[in-house]
Design a protein around this motif. Structure first.
Motif, PDB file in Angstrom:
ATOM      1  N   UNK A   1       0.851  -1.195   0.000  1.00 49.96           N
ATOM      2  CA  UNK A   1       0.000   0.000   0.000  1.00 49.96           C
ATOM      3  C   UNK A   1       0.882   1.239   0.000  1.00 49.96           C
ATOM      4  N   UNK A   2       1.695   1.432  -1.057  1.00 46.49           N
ATOM      5  CA  UNK A   2       2.610   2.584  -1.072  1.00 46.49           C
ATOM      6  C   UNK A   2       1.852   3.911  -1.090  1.00 46.49           C
ATOM      7  N   UNK A   3       2.323   4.835  -0.287  1.00 44.53           N
ATOM      8  CA  UNK A   3       1.741   6.176  -0.236  1.00 44.53           C
ATOM      9  C   UNK A   3       2.845   7.199  -0.449  1.00 44.53           C
ATOM     10  N   UNK A   4       2.511   8.261  -1.181  1.00 45.99           N
ATOM     11  CA  UNK A   4       3.422   9.385  -1.392  1.00 45.99           C
ATOM     12  C   UNK A   4       2.711  10.627  -0.873  1.00 45.99           C
ATOM     13  N   UNK A   5       3.321  11.299   0.100  1.00 44.44           N
ATOM     14  CA  UNK A   5       2.721  12.481   0.700  1.00 44.44           C
ATOM     15  C   UNK A   5       3.635  13.681   0.460  1.00 44.44           C
ATOM     16  N   UNK A   6       3.102  14.692  -0.209  1.00 43.42           N
ATOM     17  CA  UNK A   6       3.840  15.924  -0.500  1.00 43.42           C
ATOM     18  C   UNK A   6       3.298  17.010   0.424  1.00 43.42           C
ATOM     19  N   UNK A   7       4.189  17.732   1.076  1.00 39.98           N
ATOM     20  CA  UNK A   7       3.819  18.797   2.028  1.00 39.98           C
ATOM     21  C   UNK A   7       2.816  18.307   3.082  1.00 39.98           C
ATOM     22  N   UNK A   8       3.076  17.139   3.699  1.00 37.54           N
ATOM     23  CA  UNK A   8       2.115  16.633   4.685  1.00 37.54           C
ATOM     24  C   UNK A   8       2.077  17.502   5.931  1.00 37.54           C
TER      25      UNK A   8
END
Length: 173
Positions: free
Chosen positions: A72-79
């Motif tokens: 379940x890969x997640x990519x979070x930008x400016x979290x």
């Protein structure tokens, strides 16, 4: 996709706040892919851009760890954490930038996080359990904070000395 070299503590880049990402670019997508590949290869469940010497507010994570689990890969930008529960959890945390060192860290049990996805759209999700711990650990990296910063000074200094020794040994090769 390419494996990136993971920055090891102590390194001044790990103590600096990362810069917000203005827009999603092909370079940023490539970075996210590289970071996921690097994280899985390590192996780890989370990785922040400063850990691969890129000072952008970007993190990747995947806490689906069981052998038969679907990734379940997640990519979070400016979290950004926008809500935390009053309930607390203690997990034994480790870090790819501080290999072979673990310590119990107490954090909020649940968090709500907003971020920009690779599609440029704002997303929001509530995380709990290991996912909550992981996202908070990685956001800490983006703020220049390490899990050992939660430890008592003596234990933190001991780990730092061991890491300095490891880096010297690696440099001698």
């Amino acid at each position: 996709m390419a494996l990136r070299r993971i920055v090891l503590h102590p390194d001044p880049r790990l103590k600096k706040a990362a810069t917000p990402v203005a827009s999603v670019t092909d370079d940023l997508r490539r970075l996210a892919d590289d970071m996921l590949e690097t994280m899985y290869d390590a192996p780890g469940i989370g990785l922040a851009a400063p850990q691969v010497a890129v000072m952008d507010r970007l993190l990747v994570m995947d806490c689906a760890k069981e052998d038969d689990a679907t990734p379940e890969p997640m990519v979070l930008i400016n979290p950004e954490v926008v809500w935390t529960s009053e309930d607390r959890n203690v997990y034994e945390e480790g870090c790819l930038s501080i290999p072979d060192h673990y310590a119990e860290v107490e954090r909020p049990k649940e968090v709500e996080v907003t971020w920009m996805g690779l599609d440029g759209k704002t997303q929001c999700e509530r995380f709990d359990g290991l996912w909550a711990t992981c996202v908070q650990h990685e956001i800490d990296h983006l703020d220049g904070k390490l899990f050992i910063d939660y430890l008592k000074p003596l234990k933190r200094q001991m780990i730092t000395r061991k890491m300095q020794k490891l880096k010297r040994e690696m440099a001698r090769g």
